[in-house]
Design an enzyme around this catalytic site. Structure first.
Site, short mmCIF file in Angstrom:
data_model
loop_
_atom_site.label_atom_id
_atom_site.label_comp_id
_atom_site.label_asym_id
_atom_site.label_seq_id
_atom_site.Cartn_x
_atom_site.Cartn_y
_atom_site.Cartn_z
N HIS A 196 -1.21 26.60 -7.90
CA HIS A 196 -0.27 25.48 -7.87
C HIS A 196 -0.08 24.95 -6.45
CE1 HIS A 196 0.46 26.25 -12.06
NE2 HIS A 196 0.81 27.48 -11.80
N LYS A 219 -14.07 -16.90 -9.94
CA LYS A 219 -12.93 -17.79 -10.20
C LYS A 219 -13.23 -18.69 -11.40
CE LYS A 219 -10.13 -21.50 -8.25
NZ LYS A 219 -9.73 -22.27 -7.04
#
Length: 515
Positions: free
Chosen positions: A275, A137
């Site tokens: 596929h 922070k």
């Protein structure tokens, strides 16, 4: 600004001694805790114990040691805030400019097969994430390192200018929050499973990157390959690549589809995928026979496809595989002779994965699918039909051979994109109709592909027939047995057509839509 004090507390101590020794040589004061402090002192690195900073002993078996104002004030104080500076001076507190922390090994702990609940809970880190978050922070002033891979860049910048750059601190802070978020996600997932709540009110997931991919489905799309931290060993993310260039995005999806299908079978099986749909599936007495069936199911579509086997590939099978172009061969292993044969093909990818012959032991997991603005989550479809629970709905019961082929086709059809029809004969697929907008269309494709092989074949449908037209088509093609979920308001129409043509039909009561 310069780095004058560093707080170091790591579970994974790889590289930490050399890193701290370098920092100390650069004039940085090292504060440390527990085992890290002991190690540094043993290796001759000057170190200050955390209790000397806090004026308070480490207590409760080390559970409480860094949760103290002397630590977090030093991390969170805004250096150009006059009030913060005044308070630090009045309280006799010093700034901490660098935090080096990695956390208790929670993932490694719960990965152990015999781990107890109590041991898992004890390996939830509290002080570490708190320090990391405080430092991250306040990254405008504090550097924070959670990954040993960043030791080198921190040292380089400290040597050059006494401190890291703001750009580096921002990057390191972002990595920290990703790390703590993943850590918390893993804990919440563990506890959700323990409490029997797999779909809680908030669903958090975390994955770790395996590699960047060259591109996604198409060259203009960026992509990467990720895995779950505790992914099962029989998944694609745990595969060992023995040969060939890196996997592509489409390779990964196709290989995963092939793997999921081949897991359905306990007998030797081979699956060919294009596929994300199977173009050929075969089972036999050996992997050699199974591959022959998978190949003969559709010799055209298998070209350029993915092949998965649930048995070790031997030399005879390898000699067949080398005859056509394949993107990937995935198997529990390859004999030395098979490897010698297949590695002569430069571009083929060979993936080794753990023994896949225990398909019956498959467990459900959660499948996450992204949508625009969100995601949907569901359990994976690992349902296996019990032959004793099949409902024969026609006058004629399937013969023993027909039932065998019906069950084979049923295992395959659940992995075919809906609407799906699969035709099977002689322990192999002979026709696959995938991803059609109506069921008749899927049946037409499967029957056309099968040609004469549809005579006497078994047909599996992933969902019920909305009317009798698909049965009419099947009867004209010579299909003699059908397996489907049932449950349509027009089931009687389909049953009537089946009876008229002497087709044996069974209901499973379970559908297998796949989108």
């Amino acid at each position: 600004m310069s780095i004058k004090r560093a707080l170091v507390s790591v579970s994974d101590k790889q590289g930490i001694v050399d890193f701290c020794r370098e920092l100390s040589a650069l004039g940085v004061e090292i504060i440390s805790t527990g085992g890290t402090s002991t190690l540094l002192a043993k290796e001759g690195v000057p170190v200050i114990g955390i209790s000397d900073v806090t004026g308070f002993p480490e207590i409760m078996d080390g559970r409480v040691k860094t949760l103290h104002p002397a630590v977090h004030s030093g991390l969170l104080a805004v250096r150009d805030n006059e009030e913060h500076t005044r308070q630090m001076t009045e309280l006799g507190l010093d700034y901490i400019d660098l935090v080096v922390v990695n956390l208790y090994p929670f993932a490694e702990t719960i990965a152990k097969p015999d781990v107890s609940y109590e041991e898992a809970i004890e390996n939830i880190d509290i002080g570490g994430p708190t320090m990391l978050r405080s430092a991250a922070k306040n990254h405008a002033f504090v550097s924070v390192v959670v990954d040993a891979a960043d030791y080198a860049v921190v040292l380089e910048e400290v040597r050059a200018g006494g401190d890291t750059t703001l750009e580096t601190r921002k990057r390191l802070a972002a990595k920290v929050f990703r790390h703590t978020a993943a850590y918390d996600a893993l804990i919440s997932d563990y506890l959700s499973k323990v409490t029997g709540d797999p779909l809680p009110e908030r669903y958090t997931v975390t994955y770790e990157k395996i590699q960047d991919l060259r591109y996604g489905e198409n060259p203009h799309q960026k992509a990467a390959f990720y895995r779950k931290p505790l992914a099962a060993l029989d998944t694609l993310t745990a595969a060992e690549q023995l040969h060939g260039k890196e996997l592509s995005y489409n390779n990964i999806n196709d290989a995963n589809a092939a793997l999921q299908i081949v897991k359905e079978f306990e007998e030797p099986a081979v699956v060919a995928v294009k596929h994300m749909n199977p173009c050929g599936v075969g089972v036999g007495a050996s992997v050699y026979e199974a591959y022959q069936k998978a190949y003969n199911a559709d010799p055209t579509s298998i070209f350029g496809g993915i092949v998965a086997a649930n048995r070790i590939i031997d030399a005879d099978t390898a000699n067949l595989l080398k005859e056509i172009f394949l993107e990937i061969i995935l198997a529990p292993g390859f004999t030395e002779e098979a490897l010698e044969i297949l590695t002569k093909k430069k571009n083929i990818r060979l993936l080794k994965i753990r023994d896949l012959s225990t398909a019956a032991a498959r467990k459900s997991s959660l499948i996450v699918t992204s949508i625009d603005g969100g995601m949907v989550v569901q359990e994976s479809d690992v349902h296996s039909v019990n032959p004793d629970e099949l409902q024969v709905v026609t006058d004629r019961k399937p013969t023993e051979e027909e039932l065998k082929q019906l069950l084979f086709a049923w295992k395959v059809v659940k992995h075919v994109k809906s609407n799906a029809i699969v035709l099977a004969a002689d322990n192999m697929t002979v026709g696959v109709g995938a991803g059609q907008m109506n069921r008749v269309g899927a049946a037409k494709i499967a029957i056309e592909q099968a040609g004469d092989k549809s005579q006497g074949a078994a047909l599996a449908s992933d969902a019920f027939f909305p009317m009798g037209d698909t049965l009419e088509l099947a009867a004209k093609a010579g299909i003699t047995a059908v397996i489907q979920p049932g449950g349509s308001v027009k089931d009687e129409e389909s049953i009537k057509v089946a009876n008229e043509y002497g087709i044996a039909m069974v209901f499973t009561g379970v559908r297998h839509f796949k989108h």
